[in-house]
Design a protein around this motif. Sequence first.
Motif, PDB file in Angstrom:
ATOM      1  N   TYR A   1      -2.373  -1.659   5.829  1.00  0.00           N
ATOM      2  CA  TYR A   1      -2.691  -0.521   6.710  1.00  0.00           C
ATOM      3  C   TYR A   1      -1.402   0.150   7.198  1.00  0.00           C
ATOM      4  O   TYR A   1      -1.321   1.368   7.308  1.00  0.00           O
ATOM      5  CB  TYR A   1      -3.482  -0.958   7.940  1.00  0.00           C
ATOM      6  CG  TYR A   1      -4.840  -1.559   7.677  1.00  0.00           C
ATOM      7  CD1 TYR A   1      -5.436  -1.488   6.421  1.00  0.00           C
ATOM      8  CD2 TYR A   1      -5.553  -2.203   8.693  1.00  0.00           C
ATOM      9  CE1 TYR A   1      -6.681  -2.040   6.190  1.00  0.00           C
ATOM     10  CE2 TYR A   1      -6.797  -2.741   8.475  1.00  0.00           C
ATOM     11  CZ  TYR A   1      -7.352  -2.672   7.221  1.00  0.00           C
ATOM     12  OH  TYR A   1      -8.583  -3.218   7.002  1.00  0.00           O
TER      13      TYR A   1
ATOM     14  N   LEU B   1       1.329   0.341   5.714  1.00  0.00           N
ATOM     15  CA  LEU B   1       2.093   0.992   4.652  1.00  0.00           C
ATOM     16  C   LEU B   1       1.440   2.279   4.166  1.00  0.00           C
ATOM     17  O   LEU B   1       1.883   2.857   3.180  1.00  0.00           O
ATOM     18  CB  LEU B   1       2.281   0.023   3.480  1.00  0.00           C
ATOM     19  CG  LEU B   1       3.185  -1.162   3.795  1.00  0.00           C
ATOM     20  CD1 LEU B   1       3.270  -2.106   2.625  1.00  0.00           C
ATOM     21  CD2 LEU B   1       4.583  -0.682   4.182  1.00  0.00           C
ATOM     22  N   GLN B   2       0.390   2.690   4.833  1.00  0.00           N
ATOM     23  CA  GLN B   2      -0.253   3.947   4.434  1.00  0.00           C
ATOM     24  C   GLN B   2      -0.046   4.999   5.520  1.00  0.00           C
ATOM     25  O   GLN B   2       0.024   4.660   6.708  1.00  0.00           O
ATOM     26  CB  GLN B   2      -1.742   3.717   4.201  1.00  0.00           C
ATOM     27  CG  GLN B   2      -1.972   2.828   2.970  1.00  0.00           C
ATOM     28  CD  GLN B   2      -3.408   2.863   2.494  1.00  0.00           C
ATOM     29  OE1 GLN B   2      -4.309   3.124   3.249  1.00  0.00           O
ATOM     30  NE2 GLN B   2      -3.594   2.581   1.216  1.00  0.00           N
ATOM     31  N   PRO B   3       0.051   6.258   5.107  1.00  0.00           N
ATOM     32  CA  PRO B   3       0.370   7.312   6.088  1.00  0.00           C
ATOM     33  C   PRO B   3      -0.837   7.712   6.950  1.00  0.00           C
ATOM     34  O   PRO B   3      -1.260   8.850   6.948  1.00  0.00           O
ATOM     35  CB  PRO B   3       0.837   8.473   5.201  1.00  0.00           C
ATOM     36  CG  PRO B   3       0.175   8.245   3.889  1.00  0.00           C
ATOM     37  CD  PRO B   3      -0.022   6.780   3.736  1.00  0.00           C
TER      38      PRO B   3
END
Lengths: 326, 263
Positions: free
Chosen positions: B94, B96-98
């Motif tokens: 989570y 590592l996601q934008p």
Amino acid sequence: MPIISARSVSKIYKVSEKAPGLKGTLKHFFERRIRIIKAVEQLNFEISKGEIVGFIGSNGAGKTTTLKMLCGLIHLSSGSIEVAGHNPEQRDRNFLRQITLVMGQKQQLIWDLPPMDSFRLNAAVYGLSDRETKRRINELSTMLELDNELYRPVRKLSLGQRMKAELLASLLHRPTVLFLDEPTLGLDINSQIRVRQFLAEYNYKYGATILLTSHYMGDITSLCKRVLLIHDGKLFYDGLLSDLTNKLSPYRLVKLSLTDSDSAHFVSQFGQLVEYDDHLVKLLIARENLTEVLTTILNQFKVKDIEVTDPPIEQLIGKLLKSGNI
Amino acid sequence: MKLKHLNLAYTLLSTQYALMLEYRAEIFLWAISGILPLIMYGIWSEAGVSIGLGIDSKWLFSYFVSAFIVRQFTAVWVMVSFEEDNLEGRLSPYLLQPIYPFWRYFSSHVAEQITRLPFVLLILTIIFIFNNQLFWFPSPFKVFLSIIAIFIAFTVRFLLHWIFAMICFWNDRASAIERLLLLPYLFLSGLVAPLDTFPEPIKNIALLTPFPYVLSFPAKLLAGHNVDIFNGFLNLILWAFVFFIIGFWAWKKGVRHYSGMGA
């Protein structure tokens, strides 16, 4: 210009320790014993765009900690890191769009839903259009040899299918920097080969930079020209895998098939004997004497066949890590 | 709001809804387990305490049934799920996601409410069959306002729990605080007893906290009782704003301490 650079990177953890049993539990309750662990110490390296670099070391060497710092999951205790022109700690959106982290022992797919649902969600997170999402899923699933599995709940997939689906989910936004932590963990040999081929294709097609950790040396030898060897949090070696082989083993493995079985005994005295079986002799011969020794053997004995190779790198590194003599 | 944000909100919600449908039996049980206000109605109507306070059984019935509805759609468990995700390393992908991970948890709660809706309607139908003489019809405008109030009340509760969930970054086991939060929520929100029955000084203290606005206010609105609508909404919005700011600040501070355990 390197795409990844780590300068004097260190990471220190504080962990509380508890002795076993009731006494240990009570003592732990009233007085916590904290130990400082240096997970990574003064790490320095640079990786250029498009390189595939193997990150090797024994369990607890600091590989995963380093990967986590490189992708900004955890913060550094000291030093600095730059990935794709960003400081990973700031977790800038443009940075996150360029990277991915795949962990063989962890998953991001939604367990109770088919992988397609996770892909659809990832596509929305990265702002991909429906058309583009479909195109990328088709392309990646063909490369990974995935088909109907994408419509089955993740929990019903085999480990190999799941790992391939994980890779697809992680690469849907087409990252240019890939951090892969044991991507072939637990996979059978065919799946391992398929994943390796896929990574090589992805690297070639998109010029992606890959930093890969694996305990399967097959992953490293088939994908990485360059390796970083880490031990106890310190970088022990940074260079070509072939040079490491030379450093670790100043010998070459020579397999000789002799016409006369009686000669085998005499031939075995020309080097360090590895195996001796009737007409077949395997010897380790020092690299600097190789030509000279082989000329002597060929002059003195009747040789049917000869094969000169390096000793398997996995054995060499395995031996090195096991001995801890780094 | 851009089109891609709308698409993201829709996809998050539809994916979470698909996931929640997998757990429908569990959600049905959760819906049944939220009948405390109905039990409280039984106790209050039998005890006859309310007579001296000028409250009749129809008032009590509409209040507690409304409280039941509000409670069903303001249930929050983000501390438990955040703690689990933190401990088991599920938070790492989570992060590592934008996208601010807050939205994943928020959408999963909203999806759960959508899944819960038919079960709540079923329970309400059964209640009304057995108590048709106490049936009441709130005006459509009040129902509309109640739906908005319930959603903001849920948001306030979610934000409050989110702030405490951030403690997971410093202490692995933060969900115990949820038990601590339950106590003021139970007594100051009007769940166990309507605020109108509180002694004036205690009622005044309760009104300084967010708890009455997340249950009593929307419940009374839905029940068609006299309530200060402007003050209720103003308090809900203010609390939501304050908790959002604190939650975001706690996230920024806390995420620096993330150790990536289990991943």
